[in-house]
Enzyme design. Structure first.
Site, short mmCIF file in Angstrom:
data_model
loop_
_atom_site.label_atom_id
_atom_site.label_comp_id
_atom_site.label_asym_id
_atom_site.label_seq_id
_atom_site.Cartn_x
_atom_site.Cartn_y
_atom_site.Cartn_z
N GLN A 94 40.68 34.16 32.22
CA GLN A 94 39.15 33.93 32.35
C GLN A 94 38.57 34.51 31.14
O GLN A 94 39.03 35.23 30.28
CB GLN A 94 38.39 34.46 33.61
CG GLN A 94 38.67 35.88 33.92
CD GLN A 94 37.86 36.38 35.00
OE1 GLN A 94 36.84 36.95 35.05
NE2 GLN A 94 38.60 36.05 36.09
N HIS A 96 34.16 35.04 29.81
CA HIS A 96 32.53 35.06 29.89
C HIS A 96 31.90 34.92 28.65
O HIS A 96 32.22 35.27 27.58
CB HIS A 96 32.16 36.24 30.54
CG HIS A 96 33.07 36.97 31.51
ND1 HIS A 96 33.32 36.35 32.59
CD2 HIS A 96 33.82 38.15 31.91
CE1 HIS A 96 34.10 36.92 33.64
NE2 HIS A 96 34.26 38.27 33.10
N GLU A 131 31.58 43.49 30.57
CA GLU A 131 31.87 44.34 31.74
C GLU A 131 32.74 45.41 31.46
O GLU A 131 33.55 45.55 30.30
CB GLU A 131 32.58 43.54 32.74
CG GLU A 131 33.95 42.87 32.41
CD GLU A 131 34.35 41.94 33.51
OE1 GLU A 131 33.68 41.15 33.82
OE2 GLU A 131 35.56 41.64 33.64
N HIS A 260 40.82 37.51 29.56
CA HIS A 260 41.50 38.68 29.98
C HIS A 260 41.79 37.96 31.74
O HIS A 260 41.40 36.87 32.08
CB HIS A 260 40.46 39.61 30.34
CG HIS A 260 39.11 39.40 31.12
ND1 HIS A 260 38.36 38.94 30.49
CD2 HIS A 260 38.83 39.90 32.38
CE1 HIS A 260 37.25 38.53 31.43
NE2 HIS A 260 37.80 39.20 32.56
N ARG A 279 37.29 29.73 33.81
CA ARG A 279 38.62 29.87 33.97
C ARG A 279 39.38 28.82 33.24
O ARG A 279 39.15 27.90 33.27
CB ARG A 279 38.71 29.58 35.57
CG ARG A 279 38.09 30.69 36.54
CD ARG A 279 38.08 30.55 37.93
NE ARG A 279 37.34 31.31 38.68
CZ ARG A 279 36.04 31.17 39.05
NH1 ARG A 279 35.45 29.91 38.71
NH2 ARG A 279 35.36 32.16 39.77
#
Length: 399
Positions: A94, A96, A131, A260, A279
């Site tokens: 995936q 972001h 994140e 990642h 994804r």
């Protein structure tokens, strides 16, 4: 200050026991992948006393709960989301989006009338999702691209047509452009390899392990991913990525655009308050290869490990390179507070989770005891905090 309850997420890749054990609850056999402590609209933490949730508290008094600085910078929202995360099986491959793309694509899906919770929707909100994960146990992942020359070396002695083609692409262009070509060739529907081609690579990696692999960790990851997704090209794509092993106390930062997949372990995760996950594979959920390929940063870089700074001898503070959040971990043993309570870092709205033992968190006019598994939301107008007791406390706040 107010005790809150985390929102469970029972995704199929989650551990049936790791978060239960950490929180001191009895496993019921259901996978518990994540426990959310935040104010994201799809799962705001609930007040333990039943008086609403954190999102409602913020909307009722934005200035008091968030503070004027956070309110001016981020609007009426808690900028971060704190989680416990426990993958027993690998998550999807995936990426972001960055903030500009998230805003534009979220608005476009709204205009197109895509229901917010539709399984095929790509953007659940208008926010980016950098994140940071803090490992509580050994935590395995793949994150970011290897240097093209290193990836080519890794592929060189794998006896499979697909790896030979990838090797040739990287040798011909050992730049981010070559990595883009190799990665795209694996995922794009027009060039996606067949199930047989993927299986041949898996067999070659397993054979190389048996023969004494120069890269046993990379080959083992391929075999492990193939157990759940035997024909998925994402299995082969892992050879292009950096393998990561975090030991307890280590951290990993994943920026927007960083491809990642988390593989296993138990950790604390803090991120910008978003549920935007694009994804590329290794999942039964919605996949949008085009969006992923447009978002990915192909520049090779080692995994970003954030080294903590020590605060008043008991707290490690992890300053991520973003404005939305920082994470601190305070560890106190019996006798550590003999000379008085320890100050906690941070300001503004704070989310606390006690991971072990029992501590008391105090503000100027209020105090709250937290035992293992208990969490609290602290308003900005509660002011500075101190803590004493014996245990481990994690805190998310806004820099």
């Amino acid at each position: 200050m107010r005790r809150v309850l985390g929102v469970p997420r029972d995704y199929s890749w989650g551990s049936p026991s790791a978060i239960h054990r950490l929180m001191g609850t009895e496993p019921d056999g259901t996978p518990l992948a994540e426990l959310w402590f935040g104010a994201h609209p799809s799962g705001p933490a609930r007040a333990e006393d039943g008086a609403g949730d954190v999102l409602g508290l913020i909307e009722a008094d934005p200035a008091g709960t968030l503070g004027r600085d956070v309110l001016a910078r981020f609007g009426v929202q808690l900028p971060y989301l704190l989680k416990l995360i426990a993958p027993r099986r690998p998550l999807s491959l995936q990426v972001h989006p960055d903030l500009e793309r998230a805003r534009a694509r979220f608005a476009a899906e709204n205009r197109a009338g895509v229901p917010l919770h539709a399984p095929w929707r790509n953007y659940r909100d208008a926010n980016h999702k950098p994140e940071l994960v803090f490992a509580l146990t050994t935590f395995e992942a793949v994150s970011g691209f290897r240097a093209p020359r290193r990836a080519a070396e890794l592929l060189a002695d794998l006896d499979a047509p697909l790896t030979r083609a990838l090797h040739a692409a990287l040798v011909a262009d050992p730049t981010p452009g070559g990595m883009r070509t190799a990665f795209t060739s694996l995922l794009d529907p027009a060039t996606r390899p067949s199930a047989r081609e993927v299986t041949d690579v898996v067999a070659a990696c397993r054979q190389r392990v048996a023969d004494g692999s120069p890269s046993p960790r990379a080959d083992a990851i391929v075999g492990r991913l193939a157990e759940d997704h035997p024909h998925d090209p994402g299995v082969v794509a892992s050879l292009l990525l950096n393998p990561v092993t975090l030991q307890p106390g280590d951290s990993l930062f994943v920026p927007a655009g960083g491809v990642h997949a988390y593989l296993s372990g138990l950790g604390v995760e803090v991120m910008a308050s978003s549920d935007n996950v694009l994804r590329a594979g290794l999942t039964s959920k919605h996949v949008n290869v085009g969006e992923v390929l447009d978002c990915v940063d192909y520049v090779a870089a080692p995994p970003i490990r954030v080294a903590p700074e020590l605060f008043h001898g008991a707290t490690r503070v992890f300053y991520a390179p973003v404005d939305d959040f920082e994470l601190s971990v305070t560890t106190l043993a019996d006798g550590d507070c003999a000379d008085g309570a320890r100050p906690l870092p941070g300001r503004g709205p704070r989310m606390l989770v006690c991971l072990d033992g029992e501590v008391e968190v105090a503000a100027a006019t209020d105090a709250l005891r937290l035992r293992r598994g208990q969490a609290a939301f602290v308003r900005a107008d509660d002011g500075p905090l101190t803590v004493h007791g014996s245990g481990t406390l994690v805190q998310a706040d806004v820099p």
